[in-house]
Write a protein that holds these residues in place. Structure first.
Motif, PDB file in Angstrom:
ATOM      1  N   ILE A   1      19.143  33.352  11.613  1.00 27.32           N
ATOM      2  CA  ILE A   1      18.818  33.874  13.079  1.00 27.32           C
ATOM      3  C   ILE A   1      17.727  34.120  13.208  1.00 27.32           C
ATOM      4  O   ILE A   1      16.749  34.339  13.773  1.00 27.32           O
ATOM      5  CB  ILE A   1      20.261  35.035  13.298  1.00 27.32           C
ATOM      6  CG1 ILE A   1      21.031  33.703  13.460  1.00 27.32           C
ATOM      7  CG2 ILE A   1      19.874  35.763  14.290  1.00 27.32           C
ATOM      8  CD1 ILE A   1      22.752  34.270  13.914  1.00 27.32           C
ATOM      9  N   ILE A   2      17.433  35.174  11.457  1.00 24.38           N
ATOM     10  CA  ILE A   2      16.449  36.333  11.582  1.00 24.38           C
ATOM     11  C   ILE A   2      15.090  35.688  11.422  1.00 24.38           C
ATOM     12  O   ILE A   2      13.787  35.955  11.932  1.00 24.38           O
ATOM     13  CB  ILE A   2      16.784  37.023  10.055  1.00 24.38           C
ATOM     14  CG1 ILE A   2      18.104  37.923   9.111  1.00 24.38           C
ATOM     15  CG2 ILE A   2      15.582  38.425   9.823  1.00 24.38           C
ATOM     16  CD1 ILE A   2      17.985  38.803  11.026  1.00 24.38           C
ATOM     17  N   GLY A   3      15.415  34.647  10.450  1.00 21.90           N
ATOM     18  CA  GLY A   3      13.662  33.698  10.582  1.00 21.90           C
ATOM     19  C   GLY A   3      13.536  32.917  11.836  1.00 21.90           C
ATOM     20  O   GLY A   3      12.417  33.555  12.560  1.00 21.90           O
ATOM     21  N   LEU A   4      14.075  32.731  12.545  1.00 19.93           N
ATOM     22  CA  LEU A   4      13.597  32.641  14.454  1.00 19.93           C
ATOM     23  C   LEU A   4      13.961  33.620  15.481  1.00 19.93           C
ATOM     24  O   LEU A   4      12.803  33.104  15.895  1.00 19.93           O
ATOM     25  CB  LEU A   4      15.383  31.952  14.936  1.00 19.93           C
ATOM     26  CG  LEU A   4      15.615  30.278  13.683  1.00 19.93           C
ATOM     27  CD1 LEU A   4      16.005  29.500  14.319  1.00 19.93           C
ATOM     28  CD2 LEU A   4      14.182  29.008  14.250  1.00 19.93           C
ATOM     29  N   VAL A   5      14.062  34.662  15.025  1.00 19.94           N
ATOM     30  CA  VAL A   5      13.778  35.769  16.031  1.00 19.94           C
ATOM     31  C   VAL A   5      12.698  36.543  15.602  1.00 19.94           C
ATOM     32  O   VAL A   5      11.883  36.105  16.514  1.00 19.94           O
ATOM     33  CB  VAL A   5      14.475  36.805  15.499  1.00 19.94           C
ATOM     34  CG1 VAL A   5      14.637  38.243  16.394  1.00 19.94           C
ATOM     35  CG2 VAL A   5      16.611  36.458  16.312  1.00 19.94           C
TER      36      VAL A   5
END
Ligand SMILES: Cc1cc2nc3c(=O)[nH]c(=O)nc-3n(C[C@H](O)[C@H](O)[C@H](O)COP(=O)(O)OP(=O)(O)OC[C@H]3O[C@@H](n4cnc5c(N)ncnc54)[C@H](O)[C@@H]3O)c2cc1C
Length: 372
Positions: A14-18
């Motif tokens: 989730i963090i890499g995609l955000v």
């Protein structure tokens, strides 16, 4: 001034995609690599509890991922129990796989190139980082290859987790999570239940890596407690997963043209292990710093300063609260719950509690004191 051309994000969690979505929206060329075949793979090893306020800040459309609504918690410790609740929905249980797909859809729509099924080795990462045209971001989770390949300071304490999903369970309260504190069973962390529906229940436990125990043995002991037997007596286990959560943040998160975000940086609430809201906020801060580096030649170290200014105090308060409850035995827990009830902390938290930011709880506590 460095001439930067591309951002390479290691990890499509989730963090890499955000982060990638924010960069692509800022017009920065970004490629995300992940070793998994699909973004939803292996996401069930973590729970999916997110505060409404936190989700609003992440600003990903998550409606199709909603599994259940939560309005509070029941805390069990030292033979006592305490209900903390609000009248309205405070948090959601999201399907982590679907939520990850929501994040990937938004990142792709913004122009991110996502390459799945490609694991970056230590050598790949060192080579990519040697090229000053690249900015490399380690969003590769709790066991970060980027952090070890580049030589970032280590994280010394982790939670070792085990969680399982059951069907045909006697779900005690459809809209409340259960939290179980016991020094004997869940050393330096806790056990939990998360209701998915009237008959589907998640049960999990975490123990500190310092306890040198084993999370699946701790889980078996937890599942045998009378309370869990009542819930799981006629239930069948659908699936079980072991994982890890960092309990502290790294002393450095920027080295040259390499940054760390999310679990790789240890941006996680030590009290509960929740990492998505802080991690996503830090990802946005990282994106701002990278855009400023590309456009105006500003130093990437601005990210380090900015995320610490915004979140380090809250992370520190979570760590202090974690250290405090880790010291308590059954008598200490029992006294704390009795005292909390006497002081009205249960109803205060139900009304004013913020799952993510203890600084806000403290501020609201004093404001209430002044206004009442
Ligand atoms: C049991 C448990 C319960 C939790 N419950 C909650 C909760 O309810 N709410 C909450 O907010 N947080 C919760 N968390 C924490 C939350 O899951 C993490 O903080 C969050 O997933 C971190 O996201 P991330 O993108 O930083 O890392 P990850 O989700 O771990 O993603 C990292 C990605 O990097 C990829 N990767 C790793 N190495 C490489 C490599 N070398 N090359 C290519 N790809 C690589 C992995 O495949 C993975 O997809 C929980 C965690 C656990 C373990």
């Amino acid at each position: 001034m460095m001439e930067m051309k591309r951002v390479i994000v290691v990890g499509a969690g989730i963090i890499g995609l955000v982060l990638a979505r924010e960069l692509a929206r800022g017009g920065i060329p970004v490629t995300v690599y992940d070793s998994k075949a699909h973004v939803a793979d292996k996401t069930a090893k973590a729970s999916g509890i997110f505060s409404k306020e936190g989700l609003a800040k992440i600003a990903i459309k998550y409606d199709r991922a909603i599994v259940n609504e939560l309005n509070g918690a029941v805390i069990f410790a030292g033979g006592e129990s305490m209900r903390v609740g609000a009248k309205t929905t405070k948090a959601y249980v999201l399907d982590r796989g679907i939520f990850a797909e929501c994040c990937a859809d938004e990142a792709r729509a913004a122009g991110t190139d996502i390459v799945m099924g490609r694991r970056l080795t230590r050598d790949d990462i060192v080579q990519l980082a040697k090229d000053n045209d690249n900015v490399v971001v380690g969003a590769d989770g709790v066991v970060s290859t980027v952090a070890s390949a580049i030589g970032f300071p280590p994280i010394k304490e982790y939670v070792l987790t085990y969680k399982a999903e059951y069907r045909d369970a006697a779900v005690p309260d459809l809209h409340k999570v259960g939290l179980f504190f016991s020094k004997k069973i869940a050393r330096r962390f806790f056990g939990w239940t998360v209701p998915y529906s009237k008959s589907k229940l998640e049960v999990g436990i975490g123990i500190s890596s310092l306890s040198r125990g084993n999370s699946s043995a701790a889980f078996n002991a937890f599942a045998k407690t009378p309370y869990m037997q009542e819930a799981l007596g006629g239930a069948s286990k659908v699936a079980g997963y072991a994982s890890m959560i960092p309990l502290e943040w790294r002393r450095r998160t920027v080295m040259g043209n390499v940054l760390l975000v999310g679990d790789a940086a240890g941006q996680v609430k030590a009290t509960t292990g929740g990492g998505v809201v802080f991690g996503a906020s830090c990802a946005r801060i990282a994106a701002d710093a990278i855009v400023a580096a590309f456009r105006k030649g500003r130093p990437l170290a601005a990210y380090e300063k900015a995320w610490r200014r915004e979140h380090e105090l809250d992370l520190r308060l979570h760590r202090i609260a974690h250290s405090y409850y880790s010291m308590l035995g059954d008598r200490g827990f029992s006294a704390m719950i009795k005292l909390s009830k006497v002081m009205g902390i249960d109803s205060f938290l139900g009304t004013y509690g913020d799952m993510d930011r203890p600084t806000l709880i403290i501020r609201r506590f004093f404001l209430r004191g002044i206004s009442e």
